[in-house]
Design an enzyme around this catalytic site. Structure first.
Site, PDB file in Angstrom:
ATOM      1  N   ASN A 190      -7.149   0.516   3.051  1.00  0.00           N
ATOM      2  CA  ASN A 190      -6.646   0.104   1.735  1.00  0.00           C
ATOM      3  C   ASN A 190      -6.818   1.253   0.742  1.00  0.00           C
ATOM      4  O   ASN A 190      -7.827   1.952   0.763  1.00  0.00           O
ATOM      5  CB  ASN A 190      -7.425  -1.119   1.244  1.00  0.00           C
ATOM      6  CG  ASN A 190      -7.659  -2.115   2.354  1.00  0.00           C
ATOM      7  OD1 ASN A 190      -8.339  -1.801   3.328  1.00  0.00           O
ATOM      8  ND2 ASN A 190      -7.109  -3.290   2.242  1.00  0.00           N
ATOM      9  N   HIS A 199       0.828  -1.202   0.000  1.00  0.00           N
ATOM     10  CA  HIS A 199       0.000   0.000   0.000  1.00  0.00           C
ATOM     11  C   HIS A 199       0.864   1.255   0.000  1.00  0.00           C
ATOM     12  O   HIS A 199       0.552   2.224   0.693  1.00  0.00           O
ATOM     13  CB  HIS A 199      -0.919   0.017   1.231  1.00  0.00           C
ATOM     14  CG  HIS A 199      -1.993  -1.018   1.192  1.00  0.00           C
ATOM     15  ND1 HIS A 199      -2.794  -1.318   2.276  1.00  0.00           N
ATOM     16  CD2 HIS A 199      -2.425  -1.826   0.188  1.00  0.00           C
ATOM     17  CE1 HIS A 199      -3.650  -2.266   1.947  1.00  0.00           C
ATOM     18  NE2 HIS A 199      -3.435  -2.595   0.689  1.00  0.00           N
TER      19      HIS A 199
END
Ligand code: KBG
Length: 582
Positions: A553, A510
């Site tokens: 996310n 990420h």
């Protein structure tokens, strides 16, 4: 003989006067990268500019019949989620690997061994192809990786699409009211739902495990933790509700046939570098590609160029185009999440609750009739739990309480997979300029080889990380670990081998910030529309554009940002009369 362009002069001459034997590729818009962000750009441009043509490039091959589809849609993996771990392992290629210690003291006889030098510790490490001699281990994001295939990471992602908490999006330059509309559209393109594991149209629970895990957390955690179903880019199949369709890049694009020939995809094609216009400094004149199948250089031109090659690949292309000096923030302000992880085996108390719940008796009976002697009251095809405890000011991390096949966390023969629940808690990283990825190497004068730096195995400048967690990050991580352990304790006992642990840095995949959007060119790479500062026809897309540090996310937010970018590309095209090849 593969074609090679040797000088910038040659590149410019070829773009203005292409020889008949080597015609230019051309489209109104060139998009590098075929992940969900590239597809969000493609779809929006093709739908809103009815004549525009798009050429999409990907360094990887097309590995499924439908371009960019999620590989977990195969029944095989829905029947056996653990197997999918191997698919992900095979897909991920590490970004920066320090050279290994290759000194073998037990090597006998006359076998070759690296010469011993006086250069100090580590002087007899070998530099293998693919390893990075500049990488300082302590500053590495060891598990950071790329997926080079059509569809990118969307071919194996978890599909988690939570909306960030206001503290996770405070640096984003897009005004809130506009963001809200863009998020709505991003939800549609990604096909996000948060009810596919809860109840069906008849009001029956879809998943026993999901409902029991969610109930346990709701009953035991304070209401302010806001326990809820994890929003996922997924839809339960209508023809067989035992299975689901996970969103891939193909979902975002929709059927490309509806665009006629206006959408073209070129696979196994490396985007080597952008060629800035010699006279107009604010414009890109073309892009140098390499067809990896025959090693041939190809030049392509467009009215707009959009680079969506991931948070490492995108700054890599820009750096290789010689733009680092013009874009000082490139690669800086990097943030990556920490992951606290464990797996538990559900408590007897919870299994007893399942056994006795009147709503599930019928299903348990049918299961036991088929599988006599099964001590567990859970049908084999019962869907996995998908629960979230979102980021809050008091608990500033994002928590997933679910079952996820990733590159780790398979259960194998250790336990019955039906009673195992994964806990993954994701921690933020303080935004600091010095946390960065940089790219070494440049072409030699005659463009035959790279000098002053090494390359990755694709011949692009090697990425090197300089990332450390601050004390504030470490304190937060420790609190997050304690919170995960307390949550795990509500559900069961640790599965041996999956006790609470922090995962290798970079494993969240990420990374944000490396091409961040913002208003000030000193600390951002592109404006609120993702147009690179100082350029009128160059855009960046992907998680690197996110200027904030997030626990949740990033894909949903990256698609949201891309939708604003696509509107700006449309504006540029509307200023030209598109659809006509030069
Ligand atoms: O559980 C997933 C998570 O949803 C995610 O987005 C990240 O990339 O990887 C995790 C597994 O390590």
């Amino acid at each position: 003989m593969p074609i090679r362009y040797r000088t910038d002069e040659e590149l410019h001459n070829h773009i203005s006067n292409p020889p008949a034997s080597e015609p230019l590729e051309h489209a109104d818009v060139i998009i590098a990268g075929s992940g969900p962000v590239g597809m969000a750009y493609a779809r929006t441009i093709l739908e809103t500019c009815p004549k525009a043509t798009v050429l999409m490039l990907d360094i990887g091959s097309q590995d499924s019949a439908v371009a960019g589809e999620h590989h977990k849609n195969s029944i095989k993996y829905q029947k056996d989620i653990d197997l999918f771990v191997n698919v992900i392992k095979g897909a991920l290629q590490n970004v920066s690997i320090p050279p290994a210690d290759t000194y073998i003291p037990t090597l006998v006889g006359d076998a070759w061994t690296p010469p011993v030098t006086d250069d100090g510790p580590g002087s007899h490490t070998l530099v293998f192809q693919g390893s990075n001699p500049n990488q300082i281990r302590e500053k590495n994001l060891k598990a950071a990786a790329m997926t080079r295939t059509v569809g990118g990471m969307s071919t194996h992602w978890t599909c988690a699409c939570p909306t960030p908490h206001p503290e996770e999006i405070e640096k984003n330059p897009i005004p809130k009211s506009e963001r809200d509309k863009l998020y709505q559209r991003a939800h549609v393109l990604l096909n996000v739902h948060n009810d596919q594991y809860d109840k069906n149209a008849q009001g029956q629970d879809i998943s026993i495990r999901h409902n029991v895990v969610k109930k346990t957390l709701l009953d035991n955690l304070p209401a302010k933790r806001n326990v809820q179903s994890l929003p996922l880019a997924v839809e339960r199949r209508k023809d067989n509700p035992n299975y689901v369709t996970w969103t891939g890049a193909n979902t975002v694009l929709g059927d490309p046939a509806r665009f006629g020939g206006r959408f073209r995809l070129r696979t196994e094609t490396r985007v080597t570098k952008l060629v800035p216009n010699k006279l107009q400094k604010d414009s890109i004149a073309g892009v140098l590609l390499q067809d990896l199948k025959n090693d041939k250089d190809v030049l392509a031109t467009a009215k707009a160029y959009i680079i969506t090659c991931g948070a490492i690949g995108t700054p890599q292309v820009l750096a290789n185009s010689g733009l680092q000096e013009r874009i000082p923030a490139l690669g800086h302000y990097l943030c990556e999440q920490s992951i606290a992880f464990c797996q538990i085996v559900m408590k007897n108390e919870i299994i007893d609750y399942i056994e006795k719940n009147p709503a599930w008796q019928e299903r348990i009976k049918i299961h036991r009739e088929k599988h006599k002697g099964d001590p567990l009251p859970i049908p084999f095809h019962d869907p996995e739990p998908q629960v979230m405890i979102p980021y809050t000011t008091d608990f500033p991390w994002h928590c997933q309480v679910h079952r996820d096949a990733f590159s780790y966390g398979d259960v194998g023969p250790r336990a019955d997979a039906r009673v195992v629940v994964d806990l993954r808690f994701f921690g933020r990283q303080e935004i600091r300029k010095e946390n960065r990825v940089y790219f070494s190497g440049q072409f030699s004068k005659d463009r035959d080889s790279w000098v002053a730096g090494s390359t990755d195995i694709y011949g692009m400048p090697q990425a090197t990380f300089e990332v450390t967690r601050s004390q504030k990050d470490n304190i937060n991580d420790q609190k997050m670990m304690n919170d995960m352990c307390a949550t795990a304790d509500l559900l069961g006992g640790y599965l041996p081998g999956s006790n609470p642990q922090f995962m290798d840095p970079g494993l969240a995949l990420h990374i944000t910030g490396t091409t961040r959007i913002g208003t000030d060119p000193k600390n951002s790479v592109a404006d609120a529309s993702s147009r690179v500062h100082g350029f009128k026809n160059l855009w960046v897309g992907g998680n690197g554009c996110i200027p904030d540090s997030t626990g949740c996310n990033p894909t949903l937010t990256s698609v949201m940002i891309a939708l604003k970018g696509a509107a700006a590309v449309k504006e540029l095209l509307d200023g030209h009369s598109h659809g006509h090849h030069k």
